[in-house]
Design an enzyme around this catalytic site. Structure first.
Site, mmCIF file in Angstrom:
data_model
loop_
_atom_site.group_PDB
_atom_site.id
_atom_site.type_symbol
_atom_site.label_atom_id
_atom_site.label_comp_id
_atom_site.label_asym_id
_atom_site.label_seq_id
_atom_site.Cartn_x
_atom_site.Cartn_y
_atom_site.Cartn_z
ATOM 1 N N MET A 1 -9.877 4.853 -12.231
ATOM 2 C CA MET A 1 -8.683 5.999 -12.599
ATOM 3 C C MET A 1 -7.690 5.573 -13.522
ATOM 4 S SD MET A 1 -9.031 8.837 -12.390
ATOM 5 C CE MET A 1 -9.828 9.799 -10.837
ATOM 6 N N PHE B 1 14.544 -11.324 15.981
ATOM 7 C CA PHE B 1 13.372 -11.577 15.570
ATOM 8 C C PHE B 1 12.404 -10.384 15.492
ATOM 9 C CE2 PHE B 1 8.994 -13.316 16.052
ATOM 10 C CZ PHE B 1 8.918 -14.011 14.942
ATOM 11 N N GLN B 2 11.856 -10.069 14.362
ATOM 12 C CA GLN B 2 10.884 -8.956 14.258
ATOM 13 C C GLN B 2 11.326 -7.560 14.506
ATOM 14 O OE1 GLN B 2 7.051 -10.488 16.019
ATOM 15 N NE2 GLN B 2 6.327 -11.222 13.991
ATOM 16 N N GLU C 1 -2.718 -3.550 10.422
ATOM 17 C CA GLU C 1 -2.162 -2.407 11.073
ATOM 18 C C GLU C 1 -2.291 -1.404 10.267
ATOM 19 O OE1 GLU C 1 -0.701 -5.373 10.875
ATOM 20 O OE2 GLU C 1 0.071 -5.918 12.752
ATOM 21 N N LYS D 1 10.853 -3.551 24.181
ATOM 22 C CA LYS D 1 10.066 -4.434 25.229
ATOM 23 C C LYS D 1 10.566 -4.091 26.691
ATOM 24 C CE LYS D 1 8.155 -9.273 25.481
ATOM 25 N NZ LYS D 1 8.284 -10.411 24.894
HETATM 26 C C1 LIG Z 1 -2.341 1.855 -2.807
HETATM 27 C C2 LIG Z 1 -2.422 2.425 -3.990
HETATM 28 N N1 LIG Z 1 -2.033 1.611 -5.199
HETATM 29 C C3 LIG Z 1 -2.395 2.080 -6.288
HETATM 30 C C4 LIG Z 1 -2.735 3.269 -6.503
HETATM 31 C C5 LIG Z 1 -2.867 3.842 -7.936
HETATM 32 N N2 LIG Z 1 -4.315 3.932 -8.332
HETATM 33 C C6 LIG Z 1 -4.939 5.299 -8.087
HETATM 34 S S1 LIG Z 1 -6.721 5.227 -8.423
HETATM 35 C C7 LIG Z 1 -6.448 3.474 -8.907
HETATM 36 C C8 LIG Z 1 -7.936 2.660 -9.468
HETATM 37 C C9 LIG Z 1 -8.719 2.701 -8.296
HETATM 38 O O1 LIG Z 1 -9.731 1.605 -8.634
HETATM 39 P P1 LIG Z 1 -11.131 1.417 -7.740
HETATM 40 O O2 LIG Z 1 -10.814 1.167 -6.425
HETATM 41 O O3 LIG Z 1 -11.791 0.286 -8.259
HETATM 42 O O4 LIG Z 1 -11.841 2.956 -7.932
HETATM 43 P P2 LIG Z 1 -12.411 3.409 -9.437
HETATM 44 O O5 LIG Z 1 -11.357 4.588 -9.932
HETATM 45 O O6 LIG Z 1 -12.467 2.402 -10.337
HETATM 46 O O7 LIG Z 1 -13.595 4.308 -8.867
HETATM 47 C C10 LIG Z 1 -5.186 3.121 -8.901
HETATM 48 C C11 LIG Z 1 -4.720 1.538 -9.039
HETATM 49 C C12 LIG Z 1 -3.068 4.078 -5.393
HETATM 50 N N3 LIG Z 1 -3.732 5.166 -5.523
HETATM 51 N N4 LIG Z 1 -2.984 3.645 -4.064
#
Ligand SMILES: Cc1ncc(C[n+]2csc(CCOP(=O)(O)OP(=O)(O)O)c2C)c(N)n1
Ligand SMILES: [Mg+2]
Lengths: 166, 584
Positions: free
Chosen positions: B474, B116-117, B54, B166
Site C-alpha cells: 500500500m 521494576f516493570q 500481548e 500486585k
Molecule cells: C503497525 C503499522 N505500521 C505501519 C503502517 C503503515 N502501512 C499501511 S499499509 C502498509 C503496507 C502493508 O504491507 P503488507 O502487509 O505487505 O500488505 P500489502 O499492502 O502489500 O497488501 C503499511 C506499512 C500500518 N498501517 N500499521
C-alpha cells in the site's frame, strides 16, 4: 488566523474519581484548546466535584469538547454558560512592593476596588480582591505603576443565576 | 469458597466469570502472578489462551468480540506486558470494540517510584480507552468488574482497562461478588431524539429523489440489519456500507452499492456526489470515506444517526442529527415512512454500475483480487474473513461479498498491521464451527506471526492466505502514484520461506504460484482440518482501484493510475506519467 478567539465558560460536574481531571484536560489539549483557568472544588455533596474552566477556542471545537467531556463516564454534566447567565467571581492576591511614601496611593486604589489589605510590612503590601475577572484585571493594571512582586489569581468560578443549573 | 477466604485476584477471576467473560488471552509476569495463581485455583468456565505477544492477546480479544458481539478479557503483566497491549487497545477503541483489559501492576507502595516493570499504564492509555480503573482496594473488585463490563458493552462499546497492583490481588476481598454499580455519570443509551426528529427525517426521505444510505459499524453493533433492509426496500434507497459496516446490508442486494470512500466502488462514490439526501446509519463519517470533508454531499440533506453525540459535526455538519441506537431509531422511524420515487435515480446508478464495475487483471501472474474472488466463490461468502492492513485488505473488502454482518473483520479506524492473524484466532475461538479465513500481507503478517504457535497449539483451523507481493504494497502504491515512484523503505527483501515457517510451527504450509493451481490449492486449504498458511506469490506491482487520491473529493475517484499510458505494464517506470502526477 489572527482573529481573537472567544473565551468560553464551562462548568463540569464530575464524580470525584482518580483520573477524571486528566481525562477532561486531555479532551481540551488533544483538540488544541488552551485552558486559561481551571478551578476544581468539592461539590455540594462529597462524592462530586465542580470544575469551572475558561478556555479560548472556536465554536465548533468547543462543541466537540463539550460532547467529548459529556460522554466521559465520570462526568454528570458539562455545560457552557454565557457571561449573562451566571454570576462569576474570582479572587486575587497581589503583593506590591511599596515604601511608606507610596502606600497611600496603593491603599486608595485598593479602597476603590474594595480590596482588603491582608499583609503589610515596611516594604510590601498584600491585597485581596474579589469580583469579576475584569475588575481584577483593572486593579492589577493600575497597580502596575508600582512594582508587583507576585500575583496569584484563583481563576473564575461561576454559578447560574436564578433557576438555572450550573 | 467456604473454608477459604478469597483474595483480590481470586475475586477478580471469579468476577470475570460472573460477568460472563468466556475467554481470556494473555501472558503472565511478576506483577500478574497472583492473577494467574487465582486462575489456577478458582477458574471454572473461562477458557484461558496463552499467546506469544500481548498485542496478539488484545487483537484476539478484539477478533472474538467482532465475531460474537461479546467481550473477551486480556490478562497481562505490568510494564512491558501492559505496554505491549497498547496497539491492540487503540485498535479496539478506534473501532468501538468491547474488551476488558486487566493489567498487573507494581505493589501500591511502589507506585510512582519507578519500580521494576512499573509503567503508568492507566495514564498511558487514557486517550484510547472508554474508561479505566487503577484498583486501590481489593473490596472494590467485584463492583469494578461489573461496571467495566457494563461500560464496555453498552452505548458505544469500547475497551475498559483495569490496573491491578500486585498487593491488591493478594489482599483479602471480603466484598461479595454481587456488587452494586456506582456510575452516576454514565447514561449510555439516552434517546436523544423526539417524534419531531423522526418526522423531519421521514419528511426529508419522502421528498428526496436521489437518496443514499451510508450503513456503518453502529448498524452492525446494534443488530439493525433487518430494520435497515426494511428502510432501504420500502423506500427503494440504495445503500453503501463502510469497511466496518460490511454485510449489514447484503452485498448481493440489488440496492447495494457496496463500499464507499478511498477504495470504495466508483458507483457508490458517484452516488454520494449526485445524491440529494444522505442518511448515515451508525457510520461516523471519517476522513477515509469523505474525500474532502467540506465537499462531502455538499448539496444534499445530511442526516446523521449515531449513538454517540460527539460524532455529530466532527467532520460533517448534519442537517438532522438523531442520537440513538440505530436499531431503535429505525424501528421508531419505519412506521412514519411514505415511499418516495427513486426509480430514475436507481436507473442512473445501474448505469454507473455497468460503466464502472469492480475489476482486476487476470493475466501476467497471480493477482490478489483473483484469489479473493475465488475464495468468495468457494466459500459462498459464508466464511468469517479477517484481514490485515494494506492493499490486500482493500481487495478483500471489494471482492469478498458478504450478505450478513459479523462476518468481515478488519481494523478500520486504526489500520493496524498485524491484526489479521490474531483477530482470526480470536474469531475462531468465538465461532469454532465456522470457517475462518485470514487475508494478510507479507508485511503485516510478520508483525504478529508468532501467534501461529497459538493457532497450532489450540488446533484452530484458521486459513491464512498471505498475499506475498514482497512489498509494503500500500505504501509502494502511494509512492508510485504520488511520489514519482521513489520507492523508499517498502521492499520486503529477506522475507522468509513462509511454507517452511508454517512447517516449523507444525502446521500445513502451501505455496500458490500459478493461476492454474488456484482451485486445487484453495480447496486443499479450506478442507484441511487444522491451521493452514498459504503463501500466494502475487504480482509485485499492482494497485488498488478505484481510488480517491488523498486530499481529493469523491468526484475525483480514479479507476486507474492517474497518468497511465495504454499498454504500460503494471509497475514499469513511466517517468512522464509519474512526473506529471507529482506536479499536480
Ligand atoms: C503497525 C503499522 N505500521 C505501519 C503502517 C503503515 N502501512 C499501511 S499499509 C502498509 C503496507 C502493508 O504491507 P503488507 O502487509 O505487505 O500488505 P500489502 O499492502 O502489500 O497488501 C503499511 C506499512 C500500518 N498501517 N500499521
Ligand atoms: Mg505486501
Amino acid at each position: 488566523m489572527n482573529k481573537a478567539l472567544p473565551t468560553h465558560n464551562l462548568s463540569i460536574y464530575v464524580a470525584n474519581r482518580p483520573g477524571a481531571l486528566v481525562r477532561i484536560a486531555q479532551a481540551f489539549s488533544r483538540r488544541g484548546f488552551n485552558i486559561e483557568s481551571l478551578v476544581v472544588s468539592p461539590g455540594a455533596t462529597g462524592d462530586f466535584s465542580r470544575m469551572t474552566i475558561t478556555a479560548k477556542g472556536d465554536e465548533a471545537g468547543l462543541e466537540q469538547i463539550i460532547m467529548q467531556c459529556s460522554k466521559l463516564v465520570d462526568v454528570l454534566a458539562c455545560r457552557e454558560h454565557s457571561d449573562e447567565e451566571v454570576v462569576a467571581r474570582e479572587l486575587g492576591l497581589v503583593k506590591v512592593a511599596v515604601d511608606a511614601a507610596q502606600r497611600g496611593e496603593v491603599l486608595q486604589i485598593a479602597d476603590h476596588f474594595r480590596a482588603k489589605t491582608v499583609d503589610l510590612t515596611e516594604t510590601s503590601i498584600v491585597l485581596e480582591v474579589t469580583g469579576g475577572s475584569e475588575k481584577l484585571d483593572a486593579m492589577v493594571e493600575l497597580l502596575r505603576k508600582f512594582k508587583i512582586v507576585e500575583l496569584v489569581r484563583t481563576g473564575k468560578v461561576i454559578m447560574a443565576r436564578g433557576e438555572g443549573e450550573t | 469458597m467456604s473454608e477459604h477466604q478469597m483474595n483480590g485476584a481470586e475475586a477478580l477471576i471469579l468476577s470475570l466469570e460472573k460477568i460472563g467473560i468466556e475467554v481470556a488471552f494473555g501472558i503472565p509476569g511478576g506483577s500478574a502472578i497472583p492473577l494467574y495463581d487465582a486462575m489456577y485455583k478458582v477458574r471454572k468456565k473461562m477458557k484461558f489462551v496463552l499467546v506469544r505477544h500481548e498485542q496478539g492477546a488484545a487483537h484476539m480479544a478484539d477478533g472474538y468480540a467482532r465475531a460474537t458481539g461479546k467481550p473477551a478479557a486480556v490478562l497481562v503483566t505490568s510494564g512491558p506486558g501492559a505496554a505491549n497491549t497498547v496497539t491492540g487497545i487503540m485498535t479496539a477503541y478506534m473501532d468501538s470494540i468491547p474488551m476488558i483489559v486487566v493489567t498487573g501492576q507494581s505493589v501500591r507502595g511502589m507506585l510512582g517510584k519507578d519500580a521494576f516493570q512499573e509503567a503508568d499504564i492507566f495514564n498511558l492509555t487514557l486517550p484510547i480507552v472508554k474508561h479505566s480503573y487503577l484498583l486501590k482496594n481489593a473490596n472494590d473488585i467485584p463492583r469494578v468488574l461489573k461496571e467495566a463490563y457494563h461500560i464496555a458493552t453498552t452505548g458505544r462499546p469500547g475497551p475498559v482497562l483495569i490496573d491491578v497492583p500486585k498487593d491488591v490481588g493478594t489482599d483479602l476481598c471480603t466484598a461479595g461478588l454481587d456488587a452494586e454499580m456506582n456510575l452516576p455519570g454514565y447514561h449510555p443509551e439516552p434517546k436523544g431524539y423526539t417524534p419531531e426528529t423522526l418526522q423531519a427525517i421521514a419528511d426529508a426521505l419522502a421528498k428526496s429523489r436521489r437518496p443514499v444510505i451510508v450503513a456503518g459499524h453502529g448498524a452492525v453493533l446494534s443488530h439493525a440489519e433487518d430494520e435497515l433492509r426494511t428502510l432501504a426496500e420500502t423506500m427503494q434507497i440504495p445503500v453503501t456500507s463502510t469497511l466496518l459496516g460490511k454485510g449489514v446490508f447484503p452485498d448481493s442486494h440489488a440496492l447495494s452499492l457496496e463500499g464507499l470512500g478511498m477504495h470504495g466502488t466508483a458507483y457508490a462514490n458517484r452516488a454520494l456526489v449526485e445524491c440529494d439526501l444522505m442518511i448515515s446509519v451508525g457510520a461516523r463519517l471519517d476522513d477515509r470515506i469523505l474525500g474532502v470533508p467540506a465537499m462531502f454531499c455538499r448539496d444534499a440533506v445530511k442526516i446523521h444517526i449515531d449513538i454517540d453525540a460527539a460524532e455529530f459535526g466532527k467532520l460533517v455538519k448534519p442537517d438532522i442529527r438523531c442520537r440513538g441506537d440505530a436499531k431503535t431509531v429505525l424501528q421508531d422511524l419505519l412506521p412514519l415512512l411514505e415511499p418516495g420515487d427513486t426509480a430514475e435515480w436507481r436507473k442512473a446508478l445501474a448505469g454507473y454500475k455497468k460503466k464502472w464495475p469492480l475489476g482486476y487483471a487476470k493475466k501476467g501472474g497471480l493477482h490478489p483480487p483473483q484469489i479473493i474472488d475465488a475464495l468468495n466463490k468457494l466459500t459462498g461468502g459464508k466464511a468469517v474473513m479477517t484481514t490485515d492492513v494494506g492493499q490486500h485488505q482493500m481487495w478483500a473488502w471489494q471482492f469478498y461479498k458478504c450478505d450478513k454482518p459479523w462476518q468481515f473483520i478488519s481494523s478500520g479506524g486504526a489500520g493496524t498491521m498485524g491484526f489479521g492473524l490474531p483477530s482470526a484466532i480470536g474469531a475462531q475461538f468465538g465461532r469454532p464451527d465456522e470457517t475462518v479465513v485470514a487475508i494478510v500481507g507479507d508485511g503485516g503478517f510478520q508483525m504478529t506471526m508468532s501467534e501461529l504457535a497459538t493457532a497450532a497449539i489450540h488446533k484452530l483451523p484458521v486459513k491464512v492466505f498471505l498475499m506475498n507481493n514482497h512489498y509494503l504494497g500500500m505504501v509502494r502504491q502511494w509512492q508510485d502514484m504520488f511520489y514519482d515512484e521513489r520507492y523508499s523503505g517498502v521492499d520486503l527483501e529477506g522475507n522468509p520461506d513462509f511454507v517452511q515457517l508454517a512447517k516449523a510451527y507444525g502446521i500445513l504450509g502451501l505455496n500458490l504460484k500459478r493461476a492454474a493451481d488456484i482451485p486445487k490449492v484453495l480447496k486443499k486449504a479450506l478442507e484441511h482440518r487444522g491451521p493452514v498458511l498459504v503463501n500466494v506469490e502475487v504480482v509485485k506491482h499492482e494497485e488498488v482501484y478505484p481510488m480517491v487520491p488523498p486530499g481529493k473529493p469523491l468526484e475525483d475517484t480514479v479507476m486507474e493510475h492517474p497518468k497511465k499510458k495504454k499498454g504500460r505494464p503494471a509497475g514499469r517506470r513511466a517517468t512522464t506519467a509519474a512526473t506529471k502526477a507529482n506536479r499536480e
